[in-house]
Design a protein around this motif. Structure first.
Motif, mmCIF file in Angstrom:
data_model
loop_
_atom_site.group_PDB
_atom_site.id
_atom_site.type_symbol
_atom_site.label_atom_id
_atom_site.label_comp_id
_atom_site.label_asym_id
_atom_site.label_seq_id
_atom_site.Cartn_x
_atom_site.Cartn_y
_atom_site.Cartn_z
ATOM 1 N N LEU A 141 0.150 -0.706 0.334
ATOM 2 C CA LEU A 141 -0.104 0.121 0.329
ATOM 3 C C LEU A 141 1.345 0.892 0.063
ATOM 4 O O LEU A 141 1.819 1.775 0.951
ATOM 5 C CB LEU A 141 -0.710 0.043 1.711
ATOM 6 N N ILE A 178 -2.049 1.591 -4.753
ATOM 7 C CA ILE A 178 -0.667 0.230 -4.322
ATOM 8 C C ILE A 178 0.831 0.545 -4.775
ATOM 9 O O ILE A 178 0.359 1.345 -6.239
ATOM 10 C CB ILE A 178 -1.387 -1.268 -4.691
ATOM 11 N N ALA A 234 -6.864 -0.533 6.796
ATOM 12 C CA ALA A 234 -7.424 -1.427 4.869
ATOM 13 C C ALA A 234 -5.594 -1.948 5.026
ATOM 14 O O ALA A 234 -4.643 -2.141 6.036
ATOM 15 C CB ALA A 234 -6.730 -0.226 3.687
ATOM 16 N N SER A 235 -5.607 -3.494 4.854
ATOM 17 C CA SER A 235 -4.751 -4.720 4.870
ATOM 18 C C SER A 235 -4.438 -5.031 4.000
ATOM 19 O O SER A 235 -5.621 -5.117 3.186
ATOM 20 C CB SER A 235 -4.646 -4.851 6.324
ATOM 21 N N LEU A 236 -2.819 -5.012 3.228
ATOM 22 C CA LEU A 236 -3.050 -5.958 2.065
ATOM 23 C C LEU A 236 -2.567 -7.421 2.155
ATOM 24 O O LEU A 236 -1.661 -7.382 3.202
ATOM 25 C CB LEU A 236 -2.046 -5.006 0.524
ATOM 26 N N TYR A 238 -0.721 -10.745 0.090
ATOM 27 C CA TYR A 238 -0.558 -11.442 -1.539
ATOM 28 C C TYR A 238 -0.720 -12.951 -0.738
ATOM 29 O O TYR A 238 -0.133 -13.465 -0.324
ATOM 30 C CB TYR A 238 1.116 -11.368 -1.004
ATOM 31 N N TYR A 273 -3.654 -10.776 -4.793
ATOM 32 C CA TYR A 273 -4.591 -10.238 -3.873
ATOM 33 C C TYR A 273 -4.927 -10.082 -3.442
ATOM 34 O O TYR A 273 -6.101 -9.769 -3.947
ATOM 35 C CB TYR A 273 -3.689 -8.290 -3.487
ATOM 36 N N CYS A 274 -4.991 -9.791 -2.104
ATOM 37 C CA CYS A 274 -6.629 -8.703 -1.496
ATOM 38 C C CYS A 274 -7.147 -7.936 -0.255
ATOM 39 O O CYS A 274 -5.540 -8.328 0.095
ATOM 40 C CB CYS A 274 -7.388 -10.333 -0.821
ATOM 41 N N LEU A 275 -6.530 -7.187 -0.715
ATOM 42 C CA LEU A 275 -7.551 -6.005 -0.077
ATOM 43 C C LEU A 275 -8.500 -6.380 0.647
ATOM 44 O O LEU A 275 -9.831 -5.898 0.607
ATOM 45 C CB LEU A 275 -7.207 -4.509 -0.809
ATOM 46 N N GLU A 300 -10.998 -4.055 4.347
ATOM 47 C CA GLU A 300 -10.542 -2.765 4.508
ATOM 48 C C GLU A 300 -11.712 -3.171 5.826
ATOM 49 O O GLU A 300 -12.560 -4.128 5.792
ATOM 50 C CB GLU A 300 -11.347 -1.694 3.346
ATOM 51 N N THR A 324 -3.991 -3.071 -12.050
ATOM 52 C CA THR A 324 -4.412 -4.143 -12.013
ATOM 53 C C THR A 324 -5.419 -4.902 -12.450
ATOM 54 O O THR A 324 -6.145 -4.213 -13.117
ATOM 55 C CB THR A 324 -5.841 -4.100 -11.031
#
Length: 261
Positions: free
Chosen positions: A131, A142, A184-186, A188, A194-196, A198, A236
């Motif tokens: 992020l 990103i 928010a967190s990302l 892998y 990826y998965c965001l 929130e 993306t």
């Protein structure tokens, strides 16, 4: 905890199972071992902006970008007080490296990585991904960054923006929580996927700060892939429909950290 007021490091590792019959019979069958690392951090834990692991050598080198200095800061030896500095646009970022085998911290460079939070190594892109931050905060994008050498201190590496903004950090929900935790967190998931994650309010969420919002908030997951375009831009692809999950209790101290196993 126990003197770790400014932050400590811990290690979670897989160890052989106990051989003692009594230990086994009492239920000590867990192979995982949790222990502390006797290494003093050269910065206050609240100064941490991003964490990245170098892919070479089995991930033996850890990079940490921070904002401000501390008591054991190699650039301000004897001048720091170990407390959190006042951060802002003019506060310099710095990066430290930690060698897992030697257990030593080194002042790496006087610039910071362009990320906020956990940084992931993407093998397909051959780059770090995370992020993006602007002036110490999330900006909704990103970015990717060239891998830096664990032994040399180069100039600030090249990095790229993703062409799509994934979330707006200036919404009411973001402003409510940015002072207490990162909303928010990302994560892998391999293969440039990826998965965001929130924390977002429901539609009926009131525009005011509240110590407990109950079921008015939810967790939203957004999955996608990252690729380089024809002109080298980061973009993306393969978006999947967003999924949202309710959880019954929420307070301002609650944090969501996503990881993939």
């Amino acid at each position: 905890m126990e003197g770790c007021y400014e932050g400590c490091m811990h290690r979670l590792e897989d160890v052989p199972p106990p051989t003692d019959r009594e230990a086994y019979s009492w239920g000590n069958r867990d192979h995982w071992s949790w222990s502390s690392i006797p290494s003093t951090l050269p910065f206050n834990v609240y100064q941490m902006l991003s964490i990245a692991v170098h892919p070479e050598g089995g991930g033996r080198t850890l990079f940490v970008s921070v904002e401000g200095g501390g008591a054991s800061d190699p650039w301000t030896e004897g001048k720091g007080d170990g407390y959190l500095d006042v951060f802002g646009e003019d506060t310099p970022s710095r990066t430290y490296s930690y060698d897992i085998e030697s257990g030593k911290w080194t002042g790496y460079c006087e610039w910071g990585l362009p990320f906020f939070g956990q940084v992931h190594y993407d093998k397909e892109l051959d780059a770090w991904v995370g992020l993006h931050k602007a002036h110490g905060y999330l900006d909704g994008y990103i970015s990717s960054c060239d891998i830096i050498s664990p032994t040399e201190s180069p100039a600030q590496p090249a990095w790229k923006f993703c062409t799509e903004r994934l979330f707006d950090p200036h919404t009411e929900a973001m402003r409510l929580y940015r002072d207490t935790h990162v909303p928010a967190s990302l994560a892998y998931m391999g293969d440039s996927t990826y998965c965001l994650v929130e924390v977002v309010p429901q539609e009926r969420f009131k525009r005011r700060r509240s110590p407990s919002t109950g079921s008015k908030c939810m967790i939203r997951l957004s999955m996608f892939q990252l690729k380089y375009g024809k002109n080298g831009e980061l973009r993306t692809t393969a978006h999947r429909p967003n999924r949202s999950y309710l959880f019954p209790k929420y307070n301002e101290g609650f944090q969501v950290q996503a990881f993939w196993m």
